[in-house]
Design a protein around this motif. Structure first.
Motif, mmCIF file in Angstrom:
data_model
loop_
_atom_site.group_PDB
_atom_site.id
_atom_site.type_symbol
_atom_site.label_atom_id
_atom_site.label_comp_id
_atom_site.label_asym_id
_atom_site.label_seq_id
_atom_site.Cartn_x
_atom_site.Cartn_y
_atom_site.Cartn_z
ATOM 1 N N LEU A 35 -28.801 23.343 17.440
ATOM 2 C CA LEU A 35 -29.347 23.079 18.632
ATOM 3 C C LEU A 35 -28.171 22.661 19.638
ATOM 4 O O LEU A 35 -27.401 21.900 19.393
ATOM 5 C CB LEU A 35 -30.023 21.414 18.430
ATOM 6 C CG LEU A 35 -30.484 21.024 19.814
ATOM 7 C CD1 LEU A 35 -31.467 21.752 20.458
ATOM 8 C CD2 LEU A 35 -31.264 19.411 19.331
ATOM 9 N N SER A 90 -40.967 20.230 25.877
ATOM 10 C CA SER A 90 -40.912 21.294 24.946
ATOM 11 C C SER A 90 -40.742 22.627 25.684
ATOM 12 O O SER A 90 -40.194 23.587 25.148
ATOM 13 C CB SER A 90 -42.486 21.331 24.408
ATOM 14 O OG SER A 90 -42.970 20.255 23.797
ATOM 15 N N GLU A 95 -35.342 28.607 23.629
ATOM 16 C CA GLU A 95 -35.257 28.882 22.437
ATOM 17 C C GLU A 95 -34.545 30.322 22.515
ATOM 18 O O GLU A 95 -35.323 31.426 22.972
ATOM 19 C CB GLU A 95 -36.635 29.238 21.776
ATOM 20 C CG GLU A 95 -37.133 27.647 21.557
ATOM 21 C CD GLU A 95 -38.693 27.681 21.028
ATOM 22 O OE1 GLU A 95 -39.197 28.689 21.079
ATOM 23 O OE2 GLU A 95 -38.977 26.611 20.672
ATOM 24 N N ASP A 100 -31.053 27.099 19.967
ATOM 25 C CA ASP A 100 -32.050 26.601 21.258
ATOM 26 C C ASP A 100 -30.974 25.697 21.911
ATOM 27 O O ASP A 100 -29.855 25.278 21.524
ATOM 28 C CB ASP A 100 -33.047 25.759 20.566
ATOM 29 C CG ASP A 100 -34.031 26.516 19.497
ATOM 30 O OD1 ASP A 100 -33.953 27.772 19.874
ATOM 31 O OD2 ASP A 100 -34.580 25.839 18.566
ATOM 32 N N LYS A 126 -34.910 12.674 18.279
ATOM 33 C CA LYS A 126 -36.294 13.485 17.732
ATOM 34 C C LYS A 126 -35.982 14.726 17.209
ATOM 35 O O LYS A 126 -36.785 15.086 16.243
ATOM 36 C CB LYS A 126 -37.236 13.628 18.809
ATOM 37 C CG LYS A 126 -38.590 13.961 18.404
ATOM 38 C CD LYS A 126 -39.753 13.788 19.490
ATOM 39 C CE LYS A 126 -39.390 14.597 20.940
ATOM 40 N NZ LYS A 126 -40.337 14.477 21.957
ATOM 41 N N LEU A 127 -35.121 15.650 17.548
ATOM 42 C CA LEU A 127 -34.722 16.950 17.266
ATOM 43 C C LEU A 127 -33.576 16.980 16.191
ATOM 44 O O LEU A 127 -33.779 18.211 15.584
ATOM 45 C CB LEU A 127 -34.242 17.785 18.442
ATOM 46 C CG LEU A 127 -35.620 18.141 19.608
ATOM 47 C CD1 LEU A 127 -35.006 18.432 20.580
ATOM 48 C CD2 LEU A 127 -36.496 18.868 18.979
ATOM 49 N N GLU A 128 -32.933 15.889 16.058
ATOM 50 C CA GLU A 128 -32.011 16.011 15.002
ATOM 51 C C GLU A 128 -32.120 16.751 13.843
ATOM 52 O O GLU A 128 -31.313 17.155 13.031
ATOM 53 C CB GLU A 128 -30.970 15.101 15.348
ATOM 54 C CG GLU A 128 -31.602 13.813 14.549
ATOM 55 C CD GLU A 128 -30.494 12.460 14.553
ATOM 56 O OE1 GLU A 128 -29.161 12.989 14.539
ATOM 57 O OE2 GLU A 128 -30.838 11.370 14.396
ATOM 58 N N ASN A 129 -33.191 16.345 13.306
ATOM 59 C CA ASN A 129 -33.775 16.565 11.791
ATOM 60 C C ASN A 129 -34.293 18.035 11.717
ATOM 61 O O ASN A 129 -34.336 18.468 10.628
ATOM 62 C CB ASN A 129 -34.565 15.737 11.238
ATOM 63 C CG ASN A 129 -34.095 14.275 11.274
ATOM 64 O OD1 ASN A 129 -33.080 14.017 10.707
ATOM 65 N ND2 ASN A 129 -34.854 13.109 11.300
ATOM 66 N N ASN A 130 -34.533 18.661 12.650
ATOM 67 C CA ASN A 130 -34.731 19.943 12.822
ATOM 68 C C ASN A 130 -33.766 21.175 12.743
ATOM 69 O O ASN A 130 -34.213 22.382 12.593
ATOM 70 C CB ASN A 130 -35.697 20.358 14.164
ATOM 71 C CG ASN A 130 -36.958 19.308 14.208
ATOM 72 O OD1 ASN A 130 -37.343 18.810 13.161
ATOM 73 N ND2 ASN A 130 -37.528 19.341 15.309
ATOM 74 N N TYR A 131 -32.770 20.617 12.733
ATOM 75 C CA TYR A 131 -31.559 21.803 12.754
ATOM 76 C C TYR A 131 -30.580 21.281 11.930
ATOM 77 O O TYR A 131 -29.976 20.008 11.920
ATOM 78 C CB TYR A 131 -30.656 21.936 14.253
ATOM 79 C CG TYR A 131 -32.076 22.184 15.329
ATOM 80 C CD1 TYR A 131 -32.040 23.622 15.665
ATOM 81 C CD2 TYR A 131 -32.716 21.396 15.922
ATOM 82 C CE1 TYR A 131 -32.802 24.123 16.800
ATOM 83 C CE2 TYR A 131 -33.781 21.799 17.143
ATOM 84 C CZ TYR A 131 -33.539 22.792 17.330
ATOM 85 O OH TYR A 131 -34.617 23.443 18.310
#
Length: 257
Positions: A35, A90, A95, A100, A126-131
């Protein structure tokens, strides 16, 4: 949680270029998806990465000023602002195959960036756990550090050129990081655009005076200048580029796992 790499330094030292090449390095060494966060109001990380920018958080903030009952507002009257903002945010996440990109951007007109900064902070958390990796290109100042906008930082890369002023700016940022007790695992300085890949004694003395850990030196690279002039993404530099090779050597020695 993501390994968060924050890139910071004085304006005009090539901070965003170094940031883009670090992202490329992470992708090339299998540390993806990444990210990329452009947290500079004067955003141009997308140009370094070769991404056409469609929307920023600042632009979403401008939309949220309007009412759904305003005929000029893009917000449908039957949709709440919260739902609309989630939909737009979103869409603002650009992407790509390996990474992303989320861009802070800026609000229009006079006023502070408090709302946009808060929006950026919320999305990063919110996004840090997805990458597995998050790379943040910070503004030239120190606002994101002083406001605590960044999540827990694992690595801080300070970028300067060979000037004492740039090294001093890096030293001030390092002092602020210590003051706020962020405690990254790694923090160090990269000196960019060094003639023939070397720094003189005056610069060395200033680095020692600022108590900075020198991670490495990047030589001046005419090809980077040419790519900038042509509008070619910097990450497309060939493997034999002096700058690309230097960033790889430096990153290979850093604790990024």
């Amino acid at each position: 949680m993501a390994h968060v790499i924050a890139v910071a330094g004085k304006g005009g030292v090539g901070k965003t270029t170094v940031c883009g090449l670090l992202i490329k390095y992470l992708a090339d060494t299998g540390r993806k998806p990444i990210l990329a966060i452009d947290a500079d109001a004067n955003s141009n990380l997308n140009e370094v990465l070769g991404i056409e920018l469609k929307m920023t958080l600042g632009e979403i903030r401008e939309t949220m000023k309007t009412s759904g009952f305003d005929p000029k507002s893009p917000i449908p009257p039957t949709m709440s602002k919260d739902i609309y903002s989630e939909k737009e945010i979103s869409a603002a996440l650009h992407e790509e195959e390996d990474y992303d990109l989320l861009v802070m951007g800026r609000s229009q007109g006079a006023g502070c960036y408090c709302f946009v900064n808060g929006l950026l902070q919320r999305e990063m958390v919110k996004l840090e756990n997805n990458y597995p990796y998050m790379v943040v290109d910070n503004e030239a100042g120190m606002e994101h550090i002083s406001r605590g906008i960044l999540p827990n930082i694992d690595t801080v890369v300070l970028v300067s050129d060979c000037s004492r002023r740039a090294v001093q700016a890096a030293g001030r940022i390092a002092g602020l990081i210590a003051e706020f007790k962020l405690r990254p695992r790694t923090i160090g300085l990269i000196v960019n655009r060094a003639p023939n890949g070397k720094i003189d004694k005056g610069t060395e003395e200033e680095i020692k005076k600022q108590n900075l850990n020198l991670l490495g030196i990047i030589p001046g690279d005419d090809l980077v200048y040419q790519y900038d002039c042509d509008g070619t993404p910097i990450i497309a530099l060939p493997e034999n580029s002096a700058m690309k090779q230097a960033v790889k050597r430096i990153a290979d020695q850093m604790d990024l796992d």
